[in-house]
Scaffold this active site. Sequence first.
Site, PDB file in Angstrom:
ATOM      1  N   THR A 326       0.765  -1.063   0.056  1.00 23.71           N
ATOM      2  CA  THR A 326      -0.030  -0.161   0.057  1.00 23.71           C
ATOM      3  C   THR A 326       0.923   1.176  -0.024  1.00 23.71           C
ATOM      4  OG1 THR A 326      -1.695   1.179   1.121  1.00 23.71           O
ATOM      5  CG2 THR A 326       0.022  -0.081   2.469  1.00 23.71           C
ATOM      6  N   HIS A 378       2.574 -11.277  14.375  1.00 21.78           N
ATOM      7  CA  HIS A 378       3.642 -11.833  15.091  1.00 21.78           C
ATOM      8  C   HIS A 378       3.492 -13.305  15.502  1.00 21.78           C
ATOM      9  CE1 HIS A 378       7.401 -11.469  17.329  1.00 21.78           C
ATOM     10  NE2 HIS A 378       7.044 -10.560  18.376  1.00 21.78           N
TER      11      HIS A 378
END
Length: 407
Positions: A326, A378
């Site tokens: 993006t 994560h």
Amino acid sequence: MAEIKVPELAESITEGSIAQWVKKVGDRIEKGEFIVELETDKVNAEIISEEAGVLTQILAEEGDTVLVGQVIAVVEAGEGAAPAPTAAATPAAPQAAPAPVAAAPVVEETSGERVIASPAARKLAREKGIDLAAVSPVDPQGRVRVQDVAAHGTAPVATPQAAPAAPKAVVAVDESRVTVEKMSRRRQTIAKRLLEVKQSTAMLTTFNEVDMTNVMALRSRKKDQFFESTGSKLGFMSFFTKAVVAALKKYPYVNAQIAGDEIHLNNFYDIGVAVSTEEGLVVPVVRDADRKNFAEIEDSIADLAKKARDKKLGLSDLSGGSFTITNGGVFGSLMSTPIMNGTQAAILGMHSIKKRPVEVDGEVAIRPMMYLALSYDHRIIDGKDSVGFLKTVKELLENPEDLLLNS
């Protein structure tokens, strides 16, 4: 007789809303003719009739939420438009009687006007015995919402029911100070999915910066020759896409996703490129970016961006990406923490190129710098991989000849 149902558009789409009826009751319909536009969270779909005849019933109004498989209209086989609705109306009446809309005194026909209202507003109006045409909507587009019906309050019996809704009505708006704008289905879905990603992933963002001097110099030297030989404009996105693919190959968990208690490592490189449209952000996918050269990537991105602006994107253009890029820099963003796209494990954010003083070979120099941000899950990507991924992208962009040689 043919029932017009909401079709299955994709596995992830279970509902939509009626955007526009292009035919009305009594109209002659040809087989395969487009009769209604359905808005989903991803694309707008044109629903056709599988049978020729006359449109005798419309069972969902513009703005209504409808489910996949739901019947939204009926087409009766016949030659003429005039007799068909009349013939169909008589036998259809007993079936329509139990339906809430047919039994209620709030249907649009009571006043001769067409009222657009949410399903919740219709339900509350039926319960309170209110004609929707008599309700004054706050929405500047004229859509009647449940707050409008609650505030109308004409039936004494309904007063106790109106009390709980009063706080919403009070918070509603002062029209002289606030403009009310209904969220589109696409915007609602974007909001819902971004919130789901935030709540269901262990999202973390790490940053780096890239010196764009060499990319900009190479692009400046080669852009005219590139255009003459390929017919395509050489932008920054092809460099970033190539660098990302190379980094994904080196750090495969960044190109993965979680499916239950499994990690799916994608062996393909379908790169989503976020595109801003009037209705919100969409992420069309550049397929097999690892197999495309610079010109093919630039052409793919340009084509997808045009289709997005023209509202011509199909579900195949939007599904199945393995990683997303993006570029907030086109709007002037200096730094951000992008939110991951769907079930993907990571997203790369590009930003504005700004000249800043940096250390180069022991001396301070003014260089065009861009911050990079990698947001990642994560749960499957550790700091070592996330930092290594960004470092690889940085090194490749600062040595763009390597990208050209390897493409």
